[in-house]
Design an enzyme around this catalytic site. Structure first.
Site, PDB file in Angstrom:
ATOM      1  N   GLY A 188      40.185  46.909  41.095  1.00 25.32           N
ATOM      2  CA  GLY A 188      40.836  45.340  41.442  1.00 25.32           C
ATOM      3  C   GLY A 188      41.332  45.033  40.118  1.00 25.32           C
ATOM      4  CB  SER A 189      41.684  41.110  39.335  1.00 23.71           C
ATOM      5  OG  SER A 189      40.486  40.879  39.386  1.00 23.71           O
ATOM      6  N   PRO A 190      41.442  42.895  36.300  1.00 24.44           N
ATOM      7  CG  PRO A 190      43.051  43.019  34.639  1.00 24.44           C
ATOM      8  CD  PRO A 190      42.638  42.753  36.161  1.00 24.44           C
ATOM      9  NE  ARG A 191      38.839  36.458  38.735  1.00 25.45           N
ATOM     10  CZ  ARG A 191      37.831  36.214  39.576  1.00 25.45           C
ATOM     11  NH1 ARG A 191      36.761  35.714  39.192  1.00 25.45           N
ATOM     12  NH2 ARG A 191      37.997  36.514  40.990  1.00 25.45           N
ATOM     13  CB  VAL A 192      36.641  41.248  39.921  1.00 24.54           C
ATOM     14  CG1 VAL A 192      35.530  41.783  40.604  1.00 24.54           C
ATOM     15  CG2 VAL A 192      37.037  39.811  40.283  1.00 24.54           C
ATOM     16  CD  GLU A 210      41.316  53.993  38.225  1.00 23.06           C
ATOM     17  OE1 GLU A 210      42.262  53.873  37.956  1.00 23.06           O
ATOM     18  OE2 GLU A 210      40.943  55.172  37.954  1.00 23.06           O
ATOM     19  CB  CYS A 244      48.059  48.538  40.656  1.00 25.96           C
ATOM     20  SG  CYS A 244      47.739  50.184  41.300  1.00 25.96           S
TER      21      CYS A 244
HETATM   22  P1  NAD Z   1      39.812  41.334  42.919  1.00 26.31           P
HETATM   23  O1  NAD Z   1      39.354  42.118  41.657  1.00 26.31           O
HETATM   24  O2  NAD Z   1      39.938  40.108  43.236  1.00 26.31           O
HETATM   25  O3  NAD Z   1      39.009  42.151  44.204  1.00 26.31           O
HETATM   26  C1  NAD Z   1      38.565  43.538  44.067  1.00 26.31           C
HETATM   27  C2  NAD Z   1      37.229  43.526  44.998  1.00 26.31           C
HETATM   28  O4  NAD Z   1      36.301  42.987  44.156  1.00 26.31           O
HETATM   29  C3  NAD Z   1      37.092  43.297  46.274  1.00 26.31           C
HETATM   30  O5  NAD Z   1      36.392  44.251  47.152  1.00 26.31           O
HETATM   31  C4  NAD Z   1      36.569  41.942  46.203  1.00 26.31           C
HETATM   32  O6  NAD Z   1      35.633  41.533  47.291  1.00 26.31           O
HETATM   33  C5  NAD Z   1      35.671  42.063  45.049  1.00 26.31           C
HETATM   34  N1  NAD Z   1      35.375  40.694  44.324  1.00 26.31           N
HETATM   35  C6  NAD Z   1      36.217  39.711  44.252  1.00 26.31           C
HETATM   36  N2  NAD Z   1      35.666  38.900  43.361  1.00 26.31           N
HETATM   37  C7  NAD Z   1      34.383  39.084  43.061  1.00 26.31           C
HETATM   38  C8  NAD Z   1      33.581  38.740  41.963  1.00 26.31           C
HETATM   39  N3  NAD Z   1      33.563  37.450  41.592  1.00 26.31           N
HETATM   40  N4  NAD Z   1      32.422  39.496  42.067  1.00 26.31           N
HETATM   41  C9  NAD Z   1      32.188  40.674  42.769  1.00 26.31           C
HETATM   42  N5  NAD Z   1      33.252  41.219  43.423  1.00 26.31           N
HETATM   43  C10 NAD Z   1      34.180  40.522  43.497  1.00 26.31           C
HETATM   44  O7  NAD Z   1      41.288  42.595  43.269  1.00 26.31           O
HETATM   45  P2  NAD Z   1      42.513  42.332  44.364  1.00 26.31           P
HETATM   46  O8  NAD Z   1      42.955  40.857  44.271  1.00 26.31           O
HETATM   47  O9  NAD Z   1      41.554  42.740  45.576  1.00 26.31           O
HETATM   48  O10 NAD Z   1      43.338  43.483  43.932  1.00 26.31           O
HETATM   49  C11 NAD Z   1      44.364  43.132  43.084  1.00 26.31           C
HETATM   50  C12 NAD Z   1      44.160  43.609  41.779  1.00 26.31           C
HETATM   51  O11 NAD Z   1      43.671  45.015  41.632  1.00 26.31           O
HETATM   52  C13 NAD Z   1      45.231  43.506  40.660  1.00 26.31           C
HETATM   53  O12 NAD Z   1      44.959  43.158  39.487  1.00 26.31           O
HETATM   54  C14 NAD Z   1      45.802  45.065  40.666  1.00 26.31           C
HETATM   55  O13 NAD Z   1      46.604  45.386  39.605  1.00 26.31           O
HETATM   56  C15 NAD Z   1      44.566  45.779  40.747  1.00 26.31           C
HETATM   57  N6  NAD Z   1      44.482  47.184  41.335  1.00 26.31           N
HETATM   58  C16 NAD Z   1      44.543  48.169  40.531  1.00 26.31           C
HETATM   59  C17 NAD Z   1      44.560  49.293  41.005  1.00 26.31           C
HETATM   60  C18 NAD Z   1      44.478  50.572  40.066  1.00 26.31           C
HETATM   61  O14 NAD Z   1      44.293  51.619  40.854  1.00 26.31           O
HETATM   62  N7  NAD Z   1      44.343  50.540  38.927  1.00 26.31           N
HETATM   63  C19 NAD Z   1      44.891  49.588  42.392  1.00 26.31           C
HETATM   64  C20 NAD Z   1      45.325  48.459  43.260  1.00 26.31           C
HETATM   65  C21 NAD Z   1      44.966  47.154  42.605  1.00 26.31           C
END
Ligand code: NAD
Length: 468
Positions: A188-192, A210, A244
């Site tokens: 997911g995102s770097p923030r989360v 990731e 990503c």
């Molecule tokens: P996200 O970080 O918002 O969410 C990812 C997961 O975390 C989801 O299951 C969500 O329910 C959970 N989540 C969200 N906010 C949370 C919080 N405050 N506390 C705990 N869990 C939380 O990411 P997204 O919007 O689903 O995906 C997009 C991001 O993911 C982009 O930055 C993209 O580059 C990255 N990404 C990386 C890869 C990789 O393989 N490196 C692949 C796909 C996406």
């Protein structure tokens, strides 16, 4: 009462029973996962179309087939991967047996994003099951249709005492993260990612992160113009840019930009027709929040191609932006949509400089007919992965590790790397019980002679041991 306490207790008991350790059990789970994909292919394709307007072509190659490929590879190689790995020995351990044993961690948590909601949920799951773990799977709540299929149908294909799906958004994930897991795999995102790592630290739980970021794409003056334009456009527009590893911005000279923009326009027309909105092959943005963010980015720089959007369909046209400032949002945040800004640099050295001033990206691309230029960009930079003269093909090869570095993440997976990620590598040395006379020279009273003998005995081919 925390809703996950009972689930975790069930999975821990199943893990303690030891049944996930047998190769037969692991293979049965992997085959169950494969059957899930085969039996429900249409249902899954419909769910992907509903969530992302994903074409069946893109669903097939980037979600279903890629997962099946990982399953087949794991099933075929599992017994070899599970074998104790013998290691070179020194004189001091000549009579011992020294090996690395791959052990499952225990109960692991996999948290997935929405952009490839099957692939990024199930490919890590393949690794976790192959390594003999019990798993809690947390799909994204944003790709609602796929989430529903994963929650309602997938568990029927797996041993339910060892596997659970958790549903919900940030709040639920927060509750989950309060539990103690033995490993957390987050995409997911770097923030989360920071939230996940902070929560994991409380239990000293190891993590793979990731993450995302901005992937540079250098286009050299010496290149096959239309080929580069086709490749860049396809990789930027695949899954409506919500990838990503998609090229996030182009670095090229002003002269190349003047030639590349018309070539990219030709590629867009060839792929999606005169009206890309009516193309069945162009995806849509996942949800309103993400759409509005992207619509805001269309105001950066000057629109050279596209720029149209339609909120009712969450449609963003394939768009190329020029005259962009580094300080504008489109160059500050990961784009994650079919928008491609162009920044001007004078040659590969300036491109390398530009890239090195920023966070290490997940992927990096360089296009040139001159191999030396591609090699110069490769050598001068660092990134999770690198592909010369194409888009994200490096991540389709299961013999290459996939993962980020620095701000784009930590850890790796795909193929055997997934198995290794979800396995603890236990250092084992089995010594015969006797021969005390030989080993007694380590004991006090210490002598210079014994020290010299021990130092020689502890030299290992190519490396020397520093500990007795
Ligand atoms: P996200 O970080 O918002 O969410 C990812 C997961 O975390 C989801 O299951 C969500 O329910 C959970 N989540 C969200 N906010 C949370 C919080 N405050 N506390 C705990 N869990 C939380 O990411 P997204 O919007 O689903 O995906 C997009 C991001 O993911 C982009 O930055 C993209 O580059 C990255 N990404 C990386 C890869 C990789 O393989 N490196 C692949 C796909 C996406």
């Amino acid at each position: 009462m925390d809703p996950f306490v009972d689930v975790l207790r069930r999975l821990r008991e199943a893990f303690r029973s030891g049944r996930t350790r047998a190769a037969e059990f692991r293979i049965a789970q992997l085959k169950g996962l494969d059957r899930f994909l085969q039996d429900n292919k249409q249902l899954l394709q419909e769910a992907l179309a509903k969530d992302l307007h994903k074409s069946s072509f893109e669903s097939e190659i980037s979600e279903i087939r890629i997962t099946q490929g990982e399953i087949n590879l794991a099933v075929r190689n599992l017994r070899a991967w599970m074998k104790d790995e013998k290691v070179p020995k020194n004189v001091a351990t000549q009579l011992d047996s020294a090996f690395i044993r791959k052990e499952p961690f225990g109960v692991v948590l996999i948290i997935a994003p929405w952009n490839y909601p099957l692939n990024l949920t199930l490919v890590p799951l393949v690794g976790a099951l192959a390594a003999g773990n019990c798993v809690v799977l947390k799909p994204s709540e944003i790709s609602t249709s796929v989430e529903k299929v994963l929650a309602e149908v997938l568990p029927r294909y797996l041993d339910q005492s060892c596997f659970a799906v958790a549903l919900g958004g940030p709040e639920v994930t927060g509750q989950l993260l309060e539990q103690r897991f033995d490993y957390i795999f987050f995409t997911g995102s770097p923030r989360v990612g920071k939230i996940v790592m902070t929560a994991a630290a409380k239990h000293l739980t190891p993590v793979t992160l990731e993450l995302g970021g901005k992937n540079p794409c250098y286009v050299d003056d010496d290149c096959d113009l239309q080929t580069v334009a086709n490749r860049v456009v396809w990789f930027r527009c695949f899954n409506a840019g919500q990838t990503c590893v998609a090229p996030d911005y182009i670095l090229c000279s002003r002269e190349m930009q003047d030639r590349l923009v018309p070539a990219m326009q030709r590629a867009i027309t060839r792929f999606y027709g005169d009206d890309p909105k009516s193309s069945p092959d162009l995806g849509r943005i996942i949800a309103d929040k993400q759409f509005q963010r992207l619509q805001g980015l269309l105001g950066c720089g000057r629109v050279a191609i596209g720029g149209q959007s339609d909120e009712t369909e969450r449609y963003i046209a394939p768009t190329v932006l020029v005259d962009v400032q580094e300080t504008e949002p489109v160059m500050q945040e990961e784009i994650f949509g079919p928008i491609l800004p162009i920044m001007n640099v004078q040659g590969p050295d300036e491109a390398v400089d530009f890239i090195r001033r920023r966070e290490k990206p997940l992927a990096l691309y360089a296009f040139s007919n001159n191999r030396q230029v591609v090699k110069r960009v490769l050598a001068g930079t660092s990134s999770g992965g690198f592909c010369g003269n194409d888009g994200f093909m490096h991540m389709t090869l299961a013999t290459l590790p996939f993962g980020g570095v620095g701000a784009s993440g930590m850890g790796r997976y795909h193929g055997k790397f997934s198995f290794d990620t979800f396995s603890h590598h236990r250092a084992c040395l089995l010594r015969p019980p006797g021969l005390e006379k030989i080993y007694a020279m380590r004991y006090p009273p210490y002598t210079r002679r014994n020290l010299r003998v021990l130092q020689m005995a502890m030299e290992t081919r190519g490396c020397s041991c520093t500990l007795l």
